[in-house]
Scaffold this active site. Structure first.
Site, mmCIF file in Angstrom:
data_model
loop_
_atom_site.group_PDB
_atom_site.id
_atom_site.type_symbol
_atom_site.label_atom_id
_atom_site.label_comp_id
_atom_site.label_asym_id
_atom_site.label_seq_id
_atom_site.Cartn_x
_atom_site.Cartn_y
_atom_site.Cartn_z
ATOM 1 C CD GLU A 152 -1.452 -2.278 1.849
ATOM 2 O OE1 GLU A 152 -0.127 -2.518 2.108
ATOM 3 O OE2 GLU A 152 -2.114 -3.060 2.704
ATOM 4 C CB CYS A 155 -0.929 0.324 5.003
ATOM 5 S SG CYS A 155 0.681 -0.219 4.740
HETATM 6 N N1 THU Z 1 2.168 -6.461 3.992
HETATM 7 C C1 THU Z 1 1.863 -5.623 2.820
HETATM 8 O O1 THU Z 1 2.635 -5.333 2.041
HETATM 9 N N2 THU Z 1 0.669 -5.067 3.012
HETATM 10 C C2 THU Z 1 -0.324 -5.502 3.864
HETATM 11 O O2 THU Z 1 -1.518 -5.274 3.897
HETATM 12 C C3 THU Z 1 0.102 -6.673 4.978
HETATM 13 C C4 THU Z 1 1.516 -7.081 4.982
HETATM 14 C C5 THU Z 1 3.742 -6.994 3.612
HETATM 15 C C6 THU Z 1 4.603 -6.631 4.955
HETATM 16 C C7 THU Z 1 5.552 -7.749 4.737
HETATM 17 O O3 THU Z 1 6.501 -7.314 3.654
HETATM 18 C C8 THU Z 1 4.918 -8.699 4.415
HETATM 19 O O4 THU Z 1 3.489 -8.438 4.153
HETATM 20 C C9 THU Z 1 4.648 -9.548 5.649
HETATM 21 O O5 THU Z 1 4.187 -9.216 6.707
#
Ligand code: THU
Length: 136
Positions: free
Chosen positions: A56, A89
């Site tokens: 995000e 986020c």
């Molecule tokens: N993560 C995201 O990029 N967005 C989300 O909505 C949830 C989690 C990522 C962060 C990290 O790189 C991985 O997912 C595991 O937590």
């Protein structure tokens, strides 16, 4: 394909470019602006874990860098029961979300649940003066 299907497809496609060697959890995000322009982002992790950027965050940065400051609709996709945006986020999305913003949470097969911004972040912190936050 309708607007939401396109947004889902954009999120699904960008998820495949995620750099997530530490968690092995790939995430994609796609944002639609009011004029229909779509911006995408994927998570980009780092050996120094806190340096990692969520999907995000990448999408919001791309949108702002292109001169847009309003999100009409969003899709977040991850291979999990419910890949909802993390707390940080949620605050990021709130900053640029239109009042009617809906965030759709998807897995690889499609959208699983849809949330209003208020459901994701009730009683959100906001500063009243957003005069510098809208394009003229
Ligand atoms: N993560 C995201 O990029 N967005 C989300 O909505 C949830 C989690 C990522 C962060 C990290 O790189 C991985 O997912 C595991 O937590």
């Amino acid at each position: 394909m309708n607007d939401l299907d396109k947004l889902f497809e954009a999120a699904r496609a960008v998820r495949e470019r995620a750099y997530a060697p530490y968690s092995d959890f790939l995430v994609g995000a796609a944002l639609r602006t009011p004029d229909g322009t779509v911006f995408t982002g994927c998570n980009v992790e780092n050996a120094s874990y806190p340096v990692s950027v969520c999907a995000e965050g990448g999408a919001v940065s791309a949108m702002v860098a292109a001169g847009y400051r309003e999100i009409a609709e969003a899709v977040v996709i991850g291979d999990a029961a419910l890949c909802t945006p993390c707390g940080m986020c949620r605050q990021r999305l709130k900053e640029f979300g239109m009042p009617e913003l809906v965030v759709h949470v998807a897995d690889l097969n499609g959208i699983r649940r849809s949330f209003t911004m208020d459901e994701l972040l009730p009683a959100a912190f906001e500063l009243e003066d957003k005069s510098n936050n809208r394009k003229d």
